[in-house]
Design a protein around this motif. Sequence first.
Motif, short mmCIF file in Angstrom:
data_model
loop_
_atom_site.label_atom_id
_atom_site.label_comp_id
_atom_site.label_asym_id
_atom_site.label_seq_id
_atom_site.Cartn_x
_atom_site.Cartn_y
_atom_site.Cartn_z
N GLU A 195 41.48 39.47 38.82
CA GLU A 195 40.13 40.25 38.80
C GLU A 195 40.41 41.92 38.26
O GLU A 195 39.47 42.30 37.55
CB GLU A 195 39.28 40.22 40.02
CG GLU A 195 38.74 38.84 40.12
CD GLU A 195 38.05 38.44 41.61
OE1 GLU A 195 38.04 39.62 42.30
OE2 GLU A 195 37.51 37.42 41.70
N ASN A 196 41.48 42.22 38.59
CA ASN A 196 41.76 43.69 38.34
C ASN A 196 42.63 43.84 37.16
O ASN A 196 42.94 45.13 36.67
CB ASN A 196 42.25 44.32 39.61
CG ASN A 196 41.61 44.60 40.70
OD1 ASN A 196 40.37 44.74 40.59
ND2 ASN A 196 42.00 44.59 42.07
N GLY A 197 42.77 42.84 36.32
CA GLY A 197 43.43 43.08 35.15
C GLY A 197 44.71 42.02 35.13
O GLY A 197 45.41 42.06 33.81
N GLY A 198 45.19 41.18 35.83
CA GLY A 198 46.36 40.33 35.89
C GLY A 198 45.90 38.93 34.98
O GLY A 198 44.93 38.77 35.04
N SER A 199 47.10 38.59 34.79
CA SER A 199 46.98 37.06 34.20
C SER A 199 47.37 35.84 34.78
O SER A 199 48.53 36.10 35.34
CB SER A 199 47.54 36.98 32.59
OG SER A 199 46.74 38.05 31.78
N LEU A 200 46.92 34.81 35.08
CA LEU A 200 47.38 33.53 35.58
C LEU A 200 47.19 32.33 34.67
O LEU A 200 46.16 32.23 34.06
CB LEU A 200 46.25 33.24 36.75
CG LEU A 200 46.45 32.01 37.67
CD1 LEU A 200 47.99 31.89 38.12
CD2 LEU A 200 45.40 31.80 38.55
N MET A 201 48.35 31.60 34.50
CA MET A 201 48.52 30.34 33.65
C MET A 201 48.76 29.34 34.72
O MET A 201 49.44 29.53 35.72
CB MET A 201 49.73 30.78 32.91
CG MET A 201 49.95 29.39 31.95
SD MET A 201 51.36 29.48 30.88
CE MET A 201 50.51 30.44 29.55
#
Length: 283
Positions: A130-136
């Motif tokens: 939610e603060n700008g990271g990415s999840l795959m």
Amino acid sequence: MKRVFKIIAWTFFGLVISLFALGALFMYKVQNGFPVSYETEKPLLTLAENQPAILLFSKTTGFRHGESIDASKPIIQAMAKKNSWSVFETEEGGVFNEEQLAKFKLVIFNNSTGRVLNDEQQLALEKYVENGGSLMGIHGAGDNSHHWDWYVDNLLGTTFSHHPLSPQFQKAIVTLEAKVDSSLKAKLLATWEGNDEWYVFFNQPKDAQVVYFIDGEKILPSGNMLWMKDKNFGMGKYHPVAWHKTVGKGKTFYTSMGHSKEVWANPAFTQLIEQGILWSLRN
């Protein structure tokens, strides 16, 4: 003689009941997870400087796609060498803390199934995205074994139902969505043939941009077996198999493809993974 037949009959009946009970226990564990332990010790991170860092997380407490996980690692490492990424592989949940997650641009749940993180670690990943990271997420990362509402809502935007069982693996034409991001459209094949275990979800992914889909009317979607009699439906003609979402300041990318090691031998699939990673790493 009758006594012998009775002994044989009761032995056979006992075996059938035992096999049924074992099958039921296995299915319960697949859906609800096997015994779980949560690692809390922070690992020593060895990340190259001035390279985007990727956390490749392959822990499983549900069904383990072991061959696919093993096949994926050298391929993703080769992508990393080609694109100057730094990849940290682990099956230990201790890295899911605010301080260490901040060092990564992307977290990949690599066929990670079951409940793999404790409450504090889950919250750390939620804040990270939610603060700008990415999840795959790849394949099993989207099954119904995680029992984590935020994860289901924000990685998938829909809920897993089942996968086909007769046959389990089927060929289908994978088609690129016309509205997909131009940066992906320029690098991905318009159509290609996939042979996979096609996950069926209850609904279309909510608030998501579909990247690839198949014609769900051209596969046999039934997942009925033993006591399950209501899993004979599919997703209809438009059956998404890869999509991405915006989550707060961050983003997620998921593909339901990737069950077996053979899938990783398909250049069109590995191209999707590479481009999905590149898309996820962009600010």
